[in-house]
Design a protein around this motif. Structure first.
Motif, short mmCIF file in Angstrom:
data_model
loop_
_atom_site.label_atom_id
_atom_site.label_comp_id
_atom_site.label_asym_id
_atom_site.label_seq_id
_atom_site.Cartn_x
_atom_site.Cartn_y
_atom_site.Cartn_z
N ILE A 228 -12.34 1.17 26.29
CA ILE A 228 -11.81 0.37 25.38
C ILE A 228 -10.23 0.95 26.35
O ILE A 228 -9.01 0.62 26.34
CB ILE A 228 -11.30 0.29 24.02
N ASN A 229 -10.49 2.23 26.18
CA ASN A 229 -9.56 2.99 27.51
C ASN A 229 -9.37 2.32 28.53
O ASN A 229 -7.88 2.49 28.76
CB ASN A 229 -9.76 4.46 27.08
N VAL A 230 -10.11 2.01 29.25
CA VAL A 230 -9.66 1.36 30.39
C VAL A 230 -9.53 -0.29 30.33
O VAL A 230 -8.21 -0.68 30.83
CB VAL A 230 -10.95 1.33 31.01
N ILE A 231 -10.24 -0.84 29.62
CA ILE A 231 -9.48 -2.87 29.66
C ILE A 231 -8.43 -2.74 28.51
O ILE A 231 -7.54 -3.60 28.59
CB ILE A 231 -11.01 -2.83 28.58
N GLU A 232 -8.11 -1.70 28.31
CA GLU A 232 -7.09 -1.72 27.20
C GLU A 232 -5.30 -2.37 28.16
O GLU A 232 -5.00 -3.83 27.53
CB GLU A 232 -6.35 -0.94 25.99
N VAL A 233 -5.40 -1.62 29.14
CA VAL A 233 -4.38 -2.04 29.52
C VAL A 233 -3.82 -3.34 30.03
O VAL A 233 -2.99 -3.83 30.43
CB VAL A 233 -3.86 -1.09 31.06
N PHE A 234 -5.38 -3.70 30.84
CA PHE A 234 -5.23 -4.94 31.24
C PHE A 234 -5.43 -6.14 30.22
O PHE A 234 -4.54 -7.41 30.43
CB PHE A 234 -7.01 -5.28 31.58
N PHE A 235 -5.84 -6.68 28.96
CA PHE A 235 -6.11 -6.63 27.82
C PHE A 235 -4.16 -6.71 27.14
O PHE A 235 -3.96 -7.85 27.47
CB PHE A 235 -6.62 -6.13 26.89
N VAL A 236 -3.43 -5.57 27.75
CA VAL A 236 -2.05 -5.46 26.42
C VAL A 236 -1.09 -6.35 27.88
O VAL A 236 -0.56 -7.49 27.90
CB VAL A 236 -2.09 -4.63 26.32
N ARG A 237 -1.89 -6.42 29.18
CA ARG A 237 -0.43 -6.72 30.56
C ARG A 237 -0.81 -8.03 30.72
O ARG A 237 0.71 -8.56 31.47
CB ARG A 237 -0.19 -5.11 30.97
N GLU A 238 -1.80 -8.02 30.51
CA GLU A 238 -2.59 -9.13 31.54
C GLU A 238 -2.26 -10.44 30.72
O GLU A 238 -1.86 -11.86 30.81
CB GLU A 238 -3.54 -9.37 32.60
N LEU A 240 -2.09 -10.32 26.88
CA LEU A 240 -1.38 -10.54 26.21
C LEU A 240 -0.01 -10.71 27.04
O LEU A 240 1.07 -11.50 26.43
CB LEU A 240 -1.16 -9.81 24.53
N GLY A 241 0.13 -10.78 27.62
CA GLY A 241 0.81 -10.26 28.84
C GLY A 241 2.25 -9.71 28.70
O GLY A 241 4.35 -10.34 28.39
N ALA A 242 2.34 -9.02 27.75
CA ALA A 242 3.11 -7.91 26.98
C ALA A 242 3.90 -7.15 28.16
O ALA A 242 2.92 -6.38 29.39
CB ALA A 242 1.66 -6.54 26.32
N SER A 243 5.05 -6.27 27.97
CA SER A 243 5.41 -5.63 29.21
C SER A 243 4.82 -4.26 28.71
O SER A 243 4.79 -3.64 28.27
CB SER A 243 7.47 -5.47 28.30
N PRO A 244 5.09 -3.62 30.06
CA PRO A 244 5.21 -1.58 29.98
C PRO A 244 6.17 -0.97 28.77
O PRO A 244 4.86 0.10 28.12
CB PRO A 244 5.59 -1.45 31.16
N THR A 245 7.04 -1.44 28.54
CA THR A 245 7.20 -0.82 27.05
C THR A 245 6.75 -1.20 25.70
O THR A 245 6.39 -0.41 25.33
CB THR A 245 9.01 -1.70 26.67
N ARG A 300 -2.92 -12.59 19.75
CA ARG A 300 -2.68 -13.40 20.18
C ARG A 300 -1.22 -12.79 21.09
O ARG A 300 -0.57 -14.04 21.56
CB ARG A 300 -2.26 -15.14 19.85
N HIS A 301 -0.49 -11.91 20.30
CA HIS A 301 -0.14 -11.37 20.59
C HIS A 301 0.43 -10.04 20.64
O HIS A 301 -0.42 -9.30 19.55
CB HIS A 301 1.53 -12.01 19.64
N ALA A 302 1.11 -8.97 21.47
CA ALA A 302 0.40 -7.10 21.49
C ALA A 302 1.36 -6.85 20.48
O ALA A 302 0.34 -6.02 19.26
CB ALA A 302 1.64 -6.58 22.92
N LEU A 303 2.15 -7.31 19.73
CA LEU A 303 2.68 -7.11 17.86
C LEU A 303 2.17 -6.98 17.27
O LEU A 303 2.30 -6.73 15.99
CB LEU A 303 3.70 -7.70 18.31
#
Length: 416
Positions: A228-238, A240-245, A300-303
């Protein structure tokens, strides 16, 4: 198990916790600054992966050596020497050019960390009475998490304003906290520094079934869920479409959860006299953490991940405290450095398995099912380890003994 027989030395506890927190902040400050610098310089993912591997591999590979060093060399000498060496390496990093040289220096920096981690961990039980150990462990974990929480934001600010050199020089200063701790902490582990020619030390982790099973169980869970430590960045950013912040906020939420979990576990753990029960609690918290990852796959949303990551981080913090207490209680004082080093190596090695698996999987599958698979793999690991933990709890026997005829009483303060 050779805890201090006098009142707990809380001044030493806070000094050790402060040194660990400041140096942890420095560790993550340097790692973040260097990763940002390499990316800005056009280095590819291979260079950044090499950097992270150089920072993690020595802790896993050198554990048998550094654990013995922590048990045989005066803790004051180790903290001062390692702190000065790491400060010097950071200064060299601030002026280093070339990816290969930077990665090599980071590996050297991690070698120092491989020594100081078991040294500080083994020193803590000698500072306090048994009933205060969980509280002291919670304080130690809290300080470390505060340092980790501050470091990424500080690195981003400093790199953005001044480049990588200033944060690396600041990192060099943070390692001087280890030197200060070595000079100021009264408690010292010096009993094995000068063993006589006939001294014999017998201790193996597999001789204590409860500890052996606990380390294996936690490593198995980390291996399962670690991807999950590697997958998380792709899941959140791509996905779920979340921002770097937002991604940074989620990382902070997990760390805040660890702070809360460490504090609560530190208060509760001292009331549990049975180490087998603490192992059960650690495994239960591991199951909660994996269940949180599995639940995150449906977000369905990063929040929606924020409360989940707070819960998962709290479980993570509790695991750290409970396993630390079990090691302190079940491992003979003269072998604690080795025990903490082996535990760290097992977790680091298991985490690297997750890293290695995640990359190829991301090339073939979408992040969402991989998040679910990571959580499920962790839960399966917990289920598979339950029978062994149950048997170890039933068969808990006498503590393995370490014989060293030349050792003064464990955990004593010795003259400066």
């Amino acid at each position: 198990m050779s805890f201090t027989s006098a009142e707990s030395r809380w001044g030493d506890v806070y000094l050790a916790a402060g040194a660990r927190g400041i140096s942890a902040c420095g560790d993550f400050l340097a790692a973040t600054a260097l990763a940002l610098a390499l990316q800005s310089a056009g280095a590819g993912g291979l260079a950044v992966s090499g950097l992270l591997l150089a920072a993690a591999l020595p802790l896993a590979v050198l554990a048998p050596i550094t654990g013995r060093i922590a048990d045989r060399v005066d803790s004051r000498t180790l903290l001062i020497a390692a702190g000065l060496a790491q400060a010097g390496i950071c200064v060299a990093l601030a002026y280093a050019h070339g990816t290969i040289l930077i990665i090599a220096l980071v590996a050297l920096l991690a070698c120092g960390l491989a020594v100081t981690q078991p040294t500080l961990a083994a020193l803590l039980p000698a500072m306090v009475r048994r009933e205060d150990l969980a509280r002291a462990g919670g304080i130690n974990q809290t300080a470390s998490m505060v340092g980790i929480l501050i470091a990424p934001a500080l690195a981003g600010l400093l790199v953005g304003q001044f480049g990588a050199r200033i944060p690396l020089l600041l990192d060099a200063v943070t390692y001087l906290a280890l030197v200060a701790a070595g000079l100021l902490i009264r408690t010292r582990r010096a009993h094995a520094a000068r063993p006589g020619p006939d001294a014999t030390v017998f201790w193996r982790m597999r001789d204590d079934r409860l500890v052996f099973v606990m380390v294996g169980a936690i490593a198995a869970v980390v291996a399962g869920v670690g991807a999950i430590n590697v997958i998380e960045v792709f899941f959140v950013r791509e996905t779920l479409g979340a921002s770097p912040t937002m991604f940074g906020l989620l990382g902070a939420a997990w760390t805040v959860g660890m702070l809360v979990g460490a504090a609560l576990s530190g208060r509760y753990g001292g009331r549990v006299p049975d180490p087998a029960r603490l192992v059960w609690l650690a495994l239960l918290l591991a199951a909660v953490t994996c269940a949180v990852v599995l639940a995150a796959a449906g977000a369905r949303h990063a929040l929606l991940l924020v409360p989940l990551w707070l819960i998962g981080g709290a479980g993570n913090g509790g695991i750290n405290v409970f396993t630390g207490v079990v090691l302190a209680e079940r491992v003979p004082e003269a072998a604690r450095g080795r025990a903490y080093a082996v535990m760290g190596a097992a977790v680091q090695g298991a985490g690297m398995i997750g890293y290695a698996v995640a990359g190829p999987l991301l090339e073939r599958f979408e992040p969402r099912p991989l998040v679910a698979a990571a959580g499920l793999a962790g839960l399966v690991a917990v289920a598979c380890c339950l029978p062994a933990v149950r048997r170890a709890g039933r068969e808990i026997g006498p503590l393995p003994q370490v014989k060293d005829r030349h050792a003064p009483p464990a955990g004593d303060s010795v003259p400066a």
